[in-house]
Motif scaffolding. Structure first.
Motif, PDB file in Angstrom:
ATOM      1  N   TYR A  11     -24.728  55.526  41.484  1.00  0.00           N
ATOM      2  CA  TYR A  11     -26.027  54.980  41.103  1.00  0.00           C
ATOM      3  C   TYR A  11     -25.909  54.351  39.729  1.00  0.00           C
ATOM      4  CZ  TYR A  11     -30.978  54.892  39.870  1.00  0.00           C
ATOM      5  OH  TYR A  11     -32.231  54.501  39.489  1.00  0.00           O
ATOM      6  N   LYS A  12     -26.569  53.218  39.535  1.00  0.00           N
ATOM      7  CA  LYS A  12     -26.555  52.560  38.224  1.00  0.00           C
ATOM      8  C   LYS A  12     -27.905  51.895  37.996  1.00  0.00           C
ATOM      9  CE  LYS A  12     -23.007  49.904  37.277  1.00  0.00           C
ATOM     10  NZ  LYS A  12     -22.108  48.739  37.072  1.00  0.00           N
ATOM     11  N   GLU A  13     -28.462  52.060  36.770  1.00  0.00           N
ATOM     12  CA  GLU A  13     -29.701  51.375  36.409  1.00  0.00           C
ATOM     13  C   GLU A  13     -29.682  51.058  34.927  1.00  0.00           C
ATOM     14  OE1 GLU A  13     -32.959  54.025  37.296  1.00  0.00           O
ATOM     15  OE2 GLU A  13     -32.784  55.041  35.386  1.00  0.00           O
ATOM     16  N   GLY A  14     -30.466  50.052  34.546  1.00  0.00           N
ATOM     17  CA  GLY A  14     -30.597  49.676  33.147  1.00  0.00           C
ATOM     18  C   GLY A  14     -29.510  48.723  32.694  1.00  0.00           C
ATOM     19  N   ASN A  15     -29.536  48.438  31.395  1.00  0.00           N
ATOM     20  CA  ASN A  15     -28.597  47.517  30.774  1.00  0.00           C
ATOM     21  C   ASN A  15     -28.116  48.154  29.480  1.00  0.00           C
ATOM     22  OD1 ASN A  15     -27.462  45.443  29.169  1.00  0.00           O
ATOM     23  ND2 ASN A  15     -28.603  43.889  30.296  1.00  0.00           N
ATOM     24  N   GLU A  20     -33.392  51.214  26.688  1.00  0.00           N
ATOM     25  CA  GLU A  20     -32.921  52.594  26.839  1.00  0.00           C
ATOM     26  C   GLU A  20     -31.453  52.681  27.235  1.00  0.00           C
ATOM     27  OE1 GLU A  20     -35.562  54.152  29.749  1.00  0.00           O
ATOM     28  OE2 GLU A  20     -37.210  54.354  28.338  1.00  0.00           O
ATOM     29  N   GLN A  22     -27.943  51.938  29.700  1.00  0.00           N
ATOM     30  CA  GLN A  22     -27.550  52.017  31.113  1.00  0.00           C
ATOM     31  C   GLN A  22     -27.249  53.463  31.492  1.00  0.00           C
ATOM     32  OE1 GLN A  22     -23.673  50.375  32.373  1.00  0.00           O
ATOM     33  NE2 GLN A  22     -24.895  49.126  33.762  1.00  0.00           N
ATOM     34  N   ARG A  23     -27.715  53.852  32.676  1.00  0.00           N
ATOM     35  CA  ARG A  23     -27.460  55.188  33.200  1.00  0.00           C
ATOM     36  C   ARG A  23     -26.716  55.066  34.510  1.00  0.00           C
ATOM     37  NH1 ARG A  23     -31.524  53.644  30.947  1.00  0.00           N
ATOM     38  NH2 ARG A  23     -32.668  53.079  32.810  1.00  0.00           N
ATOM     39  N   CYS A  24     -25.646  55.851  34.648  1.00  0.00           N
ATOM     40  CA  CYS A  24     -24.839  55.829  35.863  1.00  0.00           C
ATOM     41  C   CYS A  24     -24.567  57.257  36.319  1.00  0.00           C
ATOM     42  CB  CYS A  24     -23.480  55.173  35.621  1.00  0.00           C
ATOM     43  SG  CYS A  24     -23.544  53.467  35.128  1.00  0.00           S
TER      44      CYS A  24
END
Length: 60
Positions: A11-15, A20, A22-24
């Motif tokens: 799973y990956k979200e953000g930049n 905030e 990136q969260r993986c």
């Protein structure tokens, strides 16, 4: 190592460069243990992902 990648991104979200960061969620394909990786700018952190009882989350 035999040339295979040990970790897979589930799973990956953000930049990493904005807001905030990136969260993986990564999984170790040898042990099944899940890790949370957060990157914001030049900083980052890695921690095992834990369930409600404090045990590592394991993907089979």
């Amino acid at each position: 190592m035999d040339g295979k990648k040990r970790f897979e991104i589930l799973y990956k979200e953000g930049n990493a460069l904005v807001g905030e960061g990136q969260r993986c969620v990564l999984v170790d394909k040898e042990t099944g243990v899940n890790y949370l990786f957060i990157q914001a700018g030049y900083a980052g952190g890695l921690s095992p992902l834990l369930d409600a009882e404090g045990r590592p989350v394991v993907t089979r």
